[in-house]
Design an enzyme around this catalytic site. Structure first.
Site, PDB file in Angstrom:
ATOM      1  N   LYS A 100       1.490  -1.062   0.082  1.00 43.63           N
ATOM      2  CA  LYS A 100      -0.345  -0.040  -0.363  1.00 43.63           C
ATOM      3  C   LYS A 100       0.705   1.478  -0.087  1.00 43.63           C
ATOM      4  CE  LYS A 100      -3.653  -2.242   2.491  1.00 43.63           C
ATOM      5  NZ  LYS A 100      -4.957  -2.739   1.199  1.00 43.63           N
ATOM      6  N   CYS A 101       1.648   1.155  -1.425  1.00 41.30           N
ATOM      7  CA  CYS A 101       2.727   2.530  -0.952  1.00 41.30           C
ATOM      8  C   CYS A 101       2.813   3.225  -2.545  1.00 41.30           C
ATOM      9  CB  CYS A 101       4.125   1.748  -0.746  1.00 41.30           C
ATOM     10  SG  CYS A 101       5.321   2.907  -1.166  1.00 41.30           S
ATOM     11  N   GLY A 102       3.294   4.296  -2.420  1.00 42.32           N
ATOM     12  CA  GLY A 102       3.242   4.577  -3.527  1.00 42.32           C
ATOM     13  C   GLY A 102       4.679   3.755  -4.693  1.00 42.32           C
TER      14      GLY A 102
END
Length: 188
Positions: free
Chosen positions: A63-65
């Site tokens: 769930k990271c850019g």
């Protein structure tokens, strides 16, 4: 007698500190090949089986850019795994803004469904802080890796290990896995 009660706690703290320091020194690993970790299914993954390969170790998060880097990681793995004797080993970690909250099973499913990941993924670990996994102590401390001290700045930081099991390069999280500098390292 009063002085003795004041000295005993100081001595005990000193003995504990000495014992802890001695333990750290005697547990020093010399290369990546000294490590056995658990893969994402809970099986032993012995780095000594990777002797002679170039290894990229990367801490990952779902769930990271930077999560789309999974795509480039898989692409370079597929392209160079046989041709250049190259392997990527992913370590999911929840150390940055809770961006990897899932269980090992959820992480494995996410990686396969969304990015077709086939490179080895390990179980979720701590890559920094007081519970830092031993392999990341090796990667981040010069006294263990013989290369340099570093801090894991964010998800998708890459550690490049040469065919001799020694740390050679540290690549920032923002640098894509297929960056020319990374590809040059893989192919040299």
């Amino acid at each position: 007698m009063k002085i003795l009660w004041m000295v005993i706690p100081v001595l005990l703290v000193g003995i504990y500190a000495f014992k802890r320091q001695t333990t750290l020194v005697t547990n020093t690993k010399k290369s990546i090949y000294d490590f056995v970790v658990k893969d994402i299914q809970g099986n032993d993954f012995d780095f000594s089986t990777l002797k002679g390969k170039k290894i990229m170790i990367v801490n990952t998060a779902s769930k990271c850019g930077l999560t789309p880097q999974y795509k480039q990681l898989e692409e370079i793995y597929e392209k160079y795994k046989d041709e250049q004797n190259f392997i990527i080993v992913g370590f999911p970690a929840n150390n940055f803004m809770h961006q990897e909250p899932g269980s090992n099973k959820e992480i494995e499913s996410f990686c396969q469904l969304n990015y077709g990941v086939t490179f080895p993924m390990m179980e979720k670990i701590d890559i920094k802080g007081k519970d830092q996994a031993e392999i990341y102590q090796f990667l981040t401390k010069k006294q263990f890796n013989g290369y340099k001290d570093s801090k894991v700045k964010w998800n998708f930081q890459k550690y490049l290990i040469g065919r001799d099991g020694k740390l050679e390069m540290i690549i920032s999280p923002q640098t894509k896995p297929n960056d020319p500098s990374v590809v040059a390292w893989i192919t040299k």
